[in-house]
Design an enzyme around this catalytic site. Structure first.
Site, PDB file in Angstrom:
ATOM      1  N   HIS A  48     -51.966 -15.422  48.923  1.00  0.00           N
ATOM      2  CA  HIS A  48     -53.275 -16.108  48.904  1.00  0.00           C
ATOM      3  C   HIS A  48     -53.552 -16.830  47.588  1.00  0.00           C
ATOM      4  CE1 HIS A  48     -53.869 -14.364  52.715  1.00  0.00           C
ATOM      5  NE2 HIS A  48     -53.779 -13.129  52.244  1.00  0.00           N
TER       6      HIS A  48
ATOM      7  N   CYS B 250     -56.074  -8.855  56.505  1.00  0.00           N
ATOM      8  CA  CYS B 250     -57.271  -8.439  57.238  1.00  0.00           C
ATOM      9  C   CYS B 250     -57.015  -8.433  58.741  1.00  0.00           C
ATOM     10  CB  CYS B 250     -58.423  -9.373  56.917  1.00  0.00           C
ATOM     11  SG  CYS B 250     -58.018 -11.088  57.221  1.00  0.00           S
TER      12      CYS B 250
ATOM     13  N   VAL C 179     -37.987 -13.186  41.414  1.00  0.00           N
ATOM     14  CA  VAL C 179     -37.964 -13.476  39.975  1.00  0.00           C
ATOM     15  C   VAL C 179     -37.797 -12.132  39.269  1.00  0.00           C
ATOM     16  CG1 VAL C 179     -39.288 -14.333  38.008  1.00  0.00           C
ATOM     17  CG2 VAL C 179     -39.400 -15.526  40.213  1.00  0.00           C
TER      18      VAL C 179
ATOM     19  N   ASP D 101     -59.769  11.681  52.630  1.00  0.00           N
ATOM     20  CA  ASP D 101     -60.079  11.068  51.333  1.00  0.00           C
ATOM     21  C   ASP D 101     -60.447  12.162  50.346  1.00  0.00           C
ATOM     22  OD1 ASP D 101     -60.972   7.835  50.615  1.00  0.00           O
ATOM     23  OD2 ASP D 101     -61.374   9.406  49.153  1.00  0.00           O
TER      24      ASP D 101
ATOM     25  N   TYR E 138     -67.902   1.008  47.669  1.00  0.00           N
ATOM     26  CA  TYR E 138     -68.635  -0.179  48.097  1.00  0.00           C
ATOM     27  C   TYR E 138     -70.095   0.086  48.470  1.00  0.00           C
ATOM     28  CZ  TYR E 138     -63.730  -1.406  48.700  1.00  0.00           C
ATOM     29  OH  TYR E 138     -62.392  -1.591  48.497  1.00  0.00           O
TER      30      TYR E 138
HETATM   31  C1  LIG Z   1     -54.464  -4.445  55.327  1.00  0.00           C
HETATM   32  C2  LIG Z   1     -55.179  -5.307  54.332  1.00  0.00           C
HETATM   33  C3  LIG Z   1     -56.398  -5.876  54.664  1.00  0.00           C
HETATM   34  C4  LIG Z   1     -57.075  -6.662  53.732  1.00  0.00           C
HETATM   35  N1  LIG Z   1     -58.271  -7.231  54.108  1.00  0.00           N
HETATM   36  C5  LIG Z   1     -58.931  -8.033  53.237  1.00  0.00           C
HETATM   37  C6  LIG Z   1     -60.134  -8.677  53.633  1.00  0.00           C
HETATM   38  O1  LIG Z   1     -60.597  -8.537  54.765  1.00  0.00           O
HETATM   39  N2  LIG Z   1     -60.765  -9.451  52.721  1.00  0.00           N
HETATM   40  C7  LIG Z   1     -60.277  -9.638  51.458  1.00  0.00           C
HETATM   41  O2  LIG Z   1     -60.877 -10.383  50.671  1.00  0.00           O
HETATM   42  N3  LIG Z   1     -59.117  -9.038  51.060  1.00  0.00           N
HETATM   43  C8  LIG Z   1     -58.449  -8.242  51.926  1.00  0.00           C
HETATM   44  N4  LIG Z   1     -57.279  -7.630  51.545  1.00  0.00           N
HETATM   45  C9  LIG Z   1     -56.808  -7.797  50.152  1.00  0.00           C
HETATM   46  C10 LIG Z   1     -56.023  -9.088  50.025  1.00  0.00           C
HETATM   47  O3  LIG Z   1     -55.000  -9.121  50.983  1.00  0.00           O
HETATM   48  C11 LIG Z   1     -55.438  -9.199  48.630  1.00  0.00           C
HETATM   49  O4  LIG Z   1     -56.477  -9.168  47.697  1.00  0.00           O
HETATM   50  C12 LIG Z   1     -54.664 -10.516  48.528  1.00  0.00           C
HETATM   51  O5  LIG Z   1     -53.494 -10.430  49.303  1.00  0.00           O
HETATM   52  C13 LIG Z   1     -54.291 -10.863  47.100  1.00  0.00           C
HETATM   53  O6  LIG Z   1     -53.546 -12.033  47.123  1.00  0.00           O
HETATM   54  P1  LIG Z   1     -52.481 -12.376  46.002  1.00  0.00           P
HETATM   55  O7  LIG Z   1     -51.853 -13.661  46.398  1.00  0.00           O
HETATM   56  O8  LIG Z   1     -53.109 -12.276  44.664  1.00  0.00           O
HETATM   57  O9  LIG Z   1     -51.428 -11.187  46.037  1.00  0.00           O
HETATM   58  P2  LIG Z   1     -50.431 -10.662  47.141  1.00  0.00           P
HETATM   59  O10 LIG Z   1     -50.997 -10.832  48.486  1.00  0.00           O
HETATM   60  O11 LIG Z   1     -50.054  -9.299  46.710  1.00  0.00           O
HETATM   61  O12 LIG Z   1     -49.169 -11.651  47.024  1.00  0.00           O
HETATM   62  C14 LIG Z   1     -48.287 -11.624  45.938  1.00  0.00           C
HETATM   63  C15 LIG Z   1     -47.072 -12.433  46.279  1.00  0.00           C
HETATM   64  O13 LIG Z   1     -46.186 -12.426  45.165  1.00  0.00           O
HETATM   65  C16 LIG Z   1     -44.846 -12.242  45.605  1.00  0.00           C
HETATM   66  N5  LIG Z   1     -44.099 -11.623  44.492  1.00  0.00           N
HETATM   67  C17 LIG Z   1     -44.410 -10.491  43.815  1.00  0.00           C
HETATM   68  N6  LIG Z   1     -43.501 -10.248  42.842  1.00  0.00           N
HETATM   69  C18 LIG Z   1     -42.594 -11.249  42.915  1.00  0.00           C
HETATM   70  C19 LIG Z   1     -41.403 -11.543  42.178  1.00  0.00           C
HETATM   71  N7  LIG Z   1     -40.995 -10.783  41.175  1.00  0.00           N
HETATM   72  N8  LIG Z   1     -40.696 -12.633  42.538  1.00  0.00           N
HETATM   73  C20 LIG Z   1     -41.111 -13.430  43.556  1.00  0.00           C
HETATM   74  N9  LIG Z   1     -42.233 -13.200  44.277  1.00  0.00           N
HETATM   75  C21 LIG Z   1     -42.952 -12.128  43.957  1.00  0.00           C
HETATM   76  C22 LIG Z   1     -44.991 -11.324  46.825  1.00  0.00           C
HETATM   77  O14 LIG Z   1     -43.886 -11.451  47.696  1.00  0.00           O
HETATM   78  C23 LIG Z   1     -46.277 -11.858  47.459  1.00  0.00           C
HETATM   79  O15 LIG Z   1     -46.035 -12.864  48.407  1.00  0.00           O
HETATM   80  C24 LIG Z   1     -56.545  -6.858  52.450  1.00  0.00           C
HETATM   81  C25 LIG Z   1     -55.312  -6.297  52.118  1.00  0.00           C
HETATM   82  C26 LIG Z   1     -54.629  -5.540  53.054  1.00  0.00           C
HETATM   83  C27 LIG Z   1     -53.290  -4.966  52.706  1.00  0.00           C
HETATM   84  N1  LIG Z   2     -62.678  -5.819  54.515  1.00  0.00           N
HETATM   85  C1  LIG Z   2     -62.158  -6.082  53.323  1.00  0.00           C
HETATM   86  O1  LIG Z   2     -62.694  -6.864  52.541  1.00  0.00           O
HETATM   87  C2  LIG Z   2     -60.893  -5.401  52.908  1.00  0.00           C
HETATM   88  C3  LIG Z   2     -60.084  -4.799  53.860  1.00  0.00           C
HETATM   89  C4  LIG Z   2     -58.926  -4.140  53.435  1.00  0.00           C
HETATM   90  C5  LIG Z   2     -58.591  -4.133  52.092  1.00  0.00           C
HETATM   91  N2  LIG Z   2     -59.382  -4.769  51.210  1.00  0.00           N
HETATM   92  C6  LIG Z   2     -59.079  -4.710  49.768  1.00  0.00           C
HETATM   93  O2  LIG Z   2     -57.727  -4.353  49.526  1.00  0.00           O
HETATM   94  C7  LIG Z   2     -57.648  -3.454  48.424  1.00  0.00           C
HETATM   95  C8  LIG Z   2     -56.916  -2.202  48.835  1.00  0.00           C
HETATM   96  O3  LIG Z   2     -57.645  -1.511  49.864  1.00  0.00           O
HETATM   97  P1  LIG Z   2     -57.600   0.069  49.923  1.00  0.00           P
HETATM   98  O4  LIG Z   2     -58.338   0.507  51.132  1.00  0.00           O
HETATM   99  O5  LIG Z   2     -56.210   0.516  49.713  1.00  0.00           O
HETATM  100  O6  LIG Z   2     -58.405   0.487  48.605  1.00  0.00           O
HETATM  101  P2  LIG Z   2     -59.915   1.006  48.412  1.00  0.00           P
HETATM  102  O7  LIG Z   2     -60.144   1.010  46.970  1.00  0.00           O
HETATM  103  O8  LIG Z   2     -60.865   0.283  49.301  1.00  0.00           O
HETATM  104  O9  LIG Z   2     -59.887   2.512  48.947  1.00  0.00           O
HETATM  105  C9  LIG Z   2     -59.025   3.494  48.458  1.00  0.00           C
HETATM  106  C10 LIG Z   2     -59.536   4.837  48.935  1.00  0.00           C
HETATM  107  O10 LIG Z   2     -58.541   5.807  48.681  1.00  0.00           O
HETATM  108  C11 LIG Z   2     -59.168   6.966  48.158  1.00  0.00           C
HETATM  109  N3  LIG Z   2     -58.155   7.684  47.386  1.00  0.00           N
HETATM  110  C12 LIG Z   2     -57.660   7.385  46.165  1.00  0.00           C
HETATM  111  N4  LIG Z   2     -56.685   8.246  45.836  1.00  0.00           N
HETATM  112  C13 LIG Z   2     -56.557   9.095  46.878  1.00  0.00           C
HETATM  113  C14 LIG Z   2     -55.690  10.187  47.155  1.00  0.00           C
HETATM  114  N5  LIG Z   2     -54.741  10.566  46.288  1.00  0.00           N
HETATM  115  N6  LIG Z   2     -55.830  10.830  48.334  1.00  0.00           N
HETATM  116  C15 LIG Z   2     -56.766  10.446  49.229  1.00  0.00           C
HETATM  117  N7  LIG Z   2     -57.599   9.407  49.022  1.00  0.00           N
HETATM  118  C16 LIG Z   2     -57.489   8.740  47.873  1.00  0.00           C
HETATM  119  C17 LIG Z   2     -60.363   6.462  47.368  1.00  0.00           C
HETATM  120  O11 LIG Z   2     -61.356   7.455  47.243  1.00  0.00           O
HETATM  121  C18 LIG Z   2     -60.820   5.292  48.242  1.00  0.00           C
HETATM  122  O12 LIG Z   2     -61.755   5.698  49.210  1.00  0.00           O
HETATM  123  C19 LIG Z   2     -59.081  -3.170  47.978  1.00  0.00           C
HETATM  124  O13 LIG Z   2     -59.388  -3.941  46.856  1.00  0.00           O
HETATM  125  C20 LIG Z   2     -59.912  -3.604  49.167  1.00  0.00           C
HETATM  126  O14 LIG Z   2     -61.212  -4.067  48.807  1.00  0.00           O
HETATM  127  C21 LIG Z   2     -60.532  -5.388  51.584  1.00  0.00           C
END
Ligand SMILES: Cc1cc2nc3c(=O)[nH]c(=O)nc-3n(C[C@H](O)[C@H](O)[C@H](O)COP(=O)(O)OP(=O)(O)OC[C@H]3O[C@@H](n4cnc5c(N)ncnc54)[C@H](O)[C@@H]3O)c2cc1C
Ligand SMILES: NC(=O)c1ccc[n+]([C@@H]2O[C@H](COP(=O)([O-])OP(=O)(O)OC[C@H]3O[C@@H](n4cnc5c(N)ncnc54)[C@H](O)[C@@H]3O)[C@@H](O)[C@H]2O)c1
Length: 444
Positions: free
Chosen positions: A11, A43, A80, A179, A188
């Protein structure tokens, strides 16, 4: 021609790359990413696992081909492994063994984050899953199809954990959500809100195991149970969602870091080396709620920081205006949104903070259908009166209202100013004495 190298094209990287390629035709852009796909919307993972969408196709919004059409050199599945910050060289190796040594004038680090791995026995067992990449989601779905997975234990009741608990429940799995904290979504929302979510999860049959610490994951070859300091739970699959840590491996010895290891950046997204920018989950943000540098891993922050870095790297000065960590979640019909900090967090940070709460229906009582209750909390500083955070929940889609609070926190608006803010009224949408005004008017 100025050479810009971008490492990471999810992203944050995608936002930076598109901004450069669309606005600055005179740059030579080289992109490295270790993954084989670009711009996966994490997401969508819960929606896909929970069968709420029929395929993963729509979960990508960019591609190698799009970047190449715009003139970039793109190397996917290329890691990298080293950066020489003095000689300004990036060293990478492709899946095919091809080595690259690429010079840069400006470097953008967009290497994102990695899921935190708990230091307990058994995380290497089969069916213990991390959930970050597209491949992770696909693996989980493939395993679910084999019919042998009945009990799923989700560790971490944060955003990922709660969304996935719902998804597994939707497809008929027995779900336990663990948790260490005493509630879900504790980062949050305050307890008054998280209790509503907990009730929602429980009413759908999810077993909640709060205030429990996982001590080990057991099984022979594959996971069979999970052991906490209080109980044991049968598990055919364990999903670990206990937070993200910044992936700053490449620059950790050369660039200044924040306390959690994220690259410390200024308002131009520059690291301690001015020609090196860091964006997205690998970098810090400026949090307007606490008026300090912080770390908030969100796709929205990633996109905005990518745009800011791209313009600055291309000599158009642009300052980041900071973030509020605005976020939202929808579990079955329950929608919750928040921005800024909770009352609990404000107090723990030493603020003399208080909250004003209000609960009402969204629309006048004469609107007989689709008229849901709305609950709102506004957190503010008692002395300065500045708004520090807001939380809302409803079965109605109240999501857009949180953006106003996001802007209010960004602009340091006081609770008193909000009391008489012009908020329109139409029965189809709200009440003349709407809950935002009412909550503000009731502030101490
Ligand atoms: C299940 C899930 C649901 C989520 N839902 C939401 C949501 O609803 N709303 C929201 O705002 N956020 C959400 N997030 C969080 C969001 O996905 C992350 O904040 C976002 O992906 C960050 O983007 P980024 O590009 O900084 O990093 P990343 O997505 O971590 O991307 C990093 C990129 O760098 C590449 N990279 C890393 N190291 C190297 C290297 N050494 N050489 C080459 N390439 C490399 C990786 O392959 C990757 O493509 C969610 C995350 C997850 C896992
Ligand atoms: N709807 C959205 O905007 C959305 C959806 C998914 C992920 N994300 C983002 O992605 C990132 C990662 O999400 P996430 O859910 O992994 O992190 P998070 O910070 O939302 O939640 C982590 C949870 O794990 C718990 N925890 C920590 N250590 C633990 C342990 N050892 N055993 C059991 N519980 C433990 C914490 O108390 C917390 O409730 C966050 O920044 C989140 O905001 C956002």
């Amino acid at each position: 021609m100025e050479r810009i190298v971008v490492i990471g094209a999810n992203h944050a990287g995608t936002a930076a790359i598109n901004t450069i390629l669309d606005n600055y035709k005179d740059k030579e852009v080289t992109i490295f990413d270790s993954n084989d796909n670009i711009s996966f919307l994490g997401c969508g993972m819960a929606l896909w696992i929970g069968n709420q969408i029929s395929s993963s196709e729509g979960l990508f919004y960019c591609s190698k081909e799009i970047f190449e059409q715009k003139g970039a050199k793109v190397y996917l599945e290329t890691i990298v492994y080293h950066i020489d910050f003095d000689k300004k060289l990036v060293f990478a190796t492709g899946k095919d063994g091809q080595n690259y040594q690429t010079p840069y004038d400006k470097l953008i680090l967009a290497t994102g984050s990695l899921p935190i791995a708990p230091t307990i026995e058994g995380t290497d067992l089969k069916n213990v899953q991390y959930v970050k990449l597209f491949q992770n989601a696909k693996e989980v779905i493939d395993k679910l199809h084999d019919g042998l997975i009945r009990n799923v234990v989700v560790v971490g009741a944060g955003y990922i954990g709660v969304e996935l608990a719902e998804a597994f429940n939707r497809i008929g799995k027995k779900v336990t959500l663990i948790d260490t904290a005493s509630t879900c979504l504790s980062g949050y929302y305050d307890r008054e809100f998280t209790d509503i979510m907990s009730k929602n999860l429980e009413s759908h049959g999810i077993k909640l195991a709060y205030e429990e610490t996982v001590t080990s994951i057991k099984g022979i070859g594959k996971v069979e149970k999970i052991v906490t300091d209080k109980h044991e739970y049968p598990a055919d699959m364990v999903v670990l969602g206990i937070g993200f840590k910044p992936n700053s491996q490449l620059g950790k010895d050369s660039l200044e870091l924040f306390k959690n290891g994220a690259y410390l950046v200024n308002e131009h997204q520059q690291t301690s080396q001015p020609d090196v920018y860091a964006i997205g989950d690998c970098a810090t943000v400026y949090d307007n709620a606490i008026q300090k540098t912080s770390y908030i891993a969100l796709a929205t922050n990633a996109v905005r920081s990518g745009i800011v870095a791209a313009h600055n790297a291309c000599e158009t000065p642009l300052k980041s205006i900071g973030v509020q960590g605005s976020n939202g979640i929808c579990i079955w019909d329950l929608k919750m949104v928040s921005t800024g900090i909770t009352l609990d967090k404000a107090k723990s940070l030493g603020y003399d903070a208080v909250a004003t709460d209000y609960e009402d229906t969204q629309k006048p009582d004469f609107i007989e259908h689709d008229n849901y209750k709305v609950k709102i909390r506004i957190v503010y500083d008692k002395k300065t009166r500045i708004i520090l955070g807001a939380q809302m929940c409803s079965e109605y889609d109240i999501s857009m209202a949180i953006h106003m609070f996001s802007l209010a926190i960004q602009e340091q608006v006081t609770i008193d100013k909000l009391k008489l803010t012009d908020i329109f009224f139409l029965p189809h949408f709200n009440k003349p004495y709407n809950y935002v005004t009412m909550a503000a008017l009731m502030a101490e």
